[in-house]
Design an enzyme around this catalytic site. Structure first.
Site, PDB file in Angstrom:
ATOM      1  N   GLY A  39       0.769  -1.157   0.075  1.00  0.00           N
ATOM      2  CA  GLY A  39       0.068  -0.055  -0.285  1.00  0.00           C
ATOM      3  C   GLY A  39       0.796   1.053   0.020  1.00  0.00           C
ATOM      4  N   GLY A  41       0.312   5.855  -0.072  1.00  0.00           N
ATOM      5  CA  GLY A  41      -0.479   6.947  -0.159  1.00  0.00           C
ATOM      6  C   GLY A  41       0.397   8.398   0.375  1.00  0.00           C
ATOM      7  CE1 TYR A  43       0.495   4.731   4.384  1.00  0.00           C
ATOM      8  CE2 TYR A  43      -1.414   5.649   3.227  1.00  0.00           C
ATOM      9  CZ  TYR A  43      -0.631   4.858   3.483  1.00  0.00           C
ATOM     10  OH  TYR A  43      -0.757   3.248   2.939  1.00  0.00           O
ATOM     11  N   GLY A  44       2.915   7.897   3.410  1.00  0.00           N
ATOM     12  CA  GLY A  44       3.943   6.859   3.416  1.00  0.00           C
ATOM     13  C   GLY A  44       3.344   5.656   2.572  1.00  0.00           C
ATOM     14  CE  LYS A  45       8.585   2.545   1.957  1.00  0.00           C
ATOM     15  NZ  LYS A  45       9.745   2.380   1.157  1.00  0.00           N
ATOM     16  CB  VAL A  46       1.050  -0.566   4.326  1.00  0.00           C
ATOM     17  CG1 VAL A  46       0.900  -1.954   4.922  1.00  0.00           C
ATOM     18  CG2 VAL A  46       0.406   0.371   4.688  1.00  0.00           C
ATOM     19  CE  LYS A  61      -0.631   4.677   7.901  1.00  0.00           C
ATOM     20  NZ  LYS A  61      -2.056   5.033   8.258  1.00  0.00           N
ATOM     21  CG  ASP A 153      -9.737   8.884   5.078  1.00  0.00           C
ATOM     22  OD1 ASP A 153     -10.206   9.497   4.066  1.00  0.00           O
ATOM     23  OD2 ASP A 153      -8.433   8.490   4.982  1.00  0.00           O
TER      24      ASP A 153
END
Length: 334
Positions: A39, A41, A43-46, A61, A153
């Site tokens: 993932g 976004g 925010y960063g990544k997963v 995360k 969200d």
């Protein structure tokens, strides 16, 4: 986004204070085997990882320090930790850390896809699966609201599936979650899930200040987003682009709501006046009703849907699809 408001609840404050003093420092590759990225976004990544010592699979995360404030990271982690005991919310492992370049925490690995990935454009997903999903997510949201928090969200991308039939789903991503009563002065841009009052404090391109006064965060924001989500997954369409007078589809919906026939689930979830919206848990009263009774030969929702007062979703769908398949925006697969 600029937020002005009261401090988080005492438990969150205490956890954040403890975490700020004892946040472990480690490098990801020293403690985890990185399998792949699952993932990404703003925010960063997963990352899908396994713990080097225990071999436990986890979803890590990871947020860059360059674009993430420590307090924001701690708030998301501590809120997620408090809520993770609910069976329909993604669990946490209690592992939070910082490296030279990142903040991160480990959460339960949900091996399935997210809800957005299984929505068929212009069709949606089967009504039975929609209802199973709705029951579980409404339970998760009721739990969140009972803790004095608002998710803020709610969208298909933040609902993770343990199976493709929505028998088990989990709500994820608490990066925007805030305590009820927090004041929002302005936000940048809009999404189809945002309520009219939230869109009112959005600053559009070329503007410097919002046209509305600061907005108090309330569970009704989640209620509206939940209503749009149900419409989206049931039909495969977004009902509008934004909840503003400049959006013709939204304006048509606002006019339609004044009609006596709009007395049901969607009237309650999508009340224009935030104070008139129902609690998310009240959708369970409509589970025995037929939400959709007919589709066209190509699978698209048609005006042959039930239009009884007990299933307003049918009337909503009828409004937005009565002319052609392109009168409303199909959900696009990324």
């Amino acid at each position: 986004m600029i937020e002005l408001g009261p401090a988080e609840g005492s438990m969150t404050d205490e956890l954040m204070e403890l975490m700020s003093q004892s946040l472990s420092r480690l490098e990801i590759k020293e403690h985890f085997n990185v399998i792949k990225e699952i993932g990404r976004g703003k925010y960063g990544k997963v990352l899908l990882v396994t713990h080097r010592c225990r071999g436990t699979p986890m979803a890590l995360k990871v947020m860059p320090k360059s674009s993430t404030k420590l307090q924001g990271f701690l708030r998301e982690y501590c809120i997620s930790l408090q809520l993770s005991c609910h069976p329909c919310i993604v669990g946490l492992f209690g592992i939070a850390f910082q490296s030279d370049e990142h903040y991160g925490f480990a959460q339960e690995l949900v091996a399935g896809r997210d809800l957005f990935a299984v929505i068929q454009p212009k069709v949606g997903i089967p009504e039975g699966a929609v209802k199973r999903c709705v029951q579980q997510i409404s339970s998760a949201l009721e739990f969140i609201h009972s803790r004095g928090l608002v998710h803020r969200d709610i969208k298909p991308e933040n609902i993770l599936l343990l199976d493709t039939q929505c028998r088990r789903v989990k709500l994820a991503d608490f990066g925007l979650t805030q305590k009820r009563g927090t004041m929002i002065r302005l936000i940048s841009g809009t999404l189809p899930y945002m309520s009219p009052e939230l869109c009112a404090v959005a600053v559009e391109r070329g503007e410097e200040e919002p046209r509305a006064p600061p907005l108090k965060v309330e569970p009704s924001l989640d209620t509206w987003a939940f209503g749009v989500l149900i419409f989206c997954i049931l039909t495969g369409y977004f009902p509008w682009e934004r909840c503003t007078a400049s959006d013709d589809f939204y304006q048509e919906f606002a006019d339609w709501r004044q009609e006596p026939s709009s007395e049901d689930m969607f009237r309650s979830l999508l009340a224009l006046d935030a104070g008139q919206r129902c609690r998310v848990g009240e959708v369970t009263a409509f589970m025995d009703e037929d939400w959709v009774r007919g589709r066209g030969t190509n699978g698209t929702v048609t005006s042959s849907l039930s239009v009884t007062k007990s299933s307003t979703i049918s009337e909503v769908v009828k409004i937005y699809s009565r002319l052609t398949e392109i009168i409303i925006m199909p959900v696009k697969m990324c």
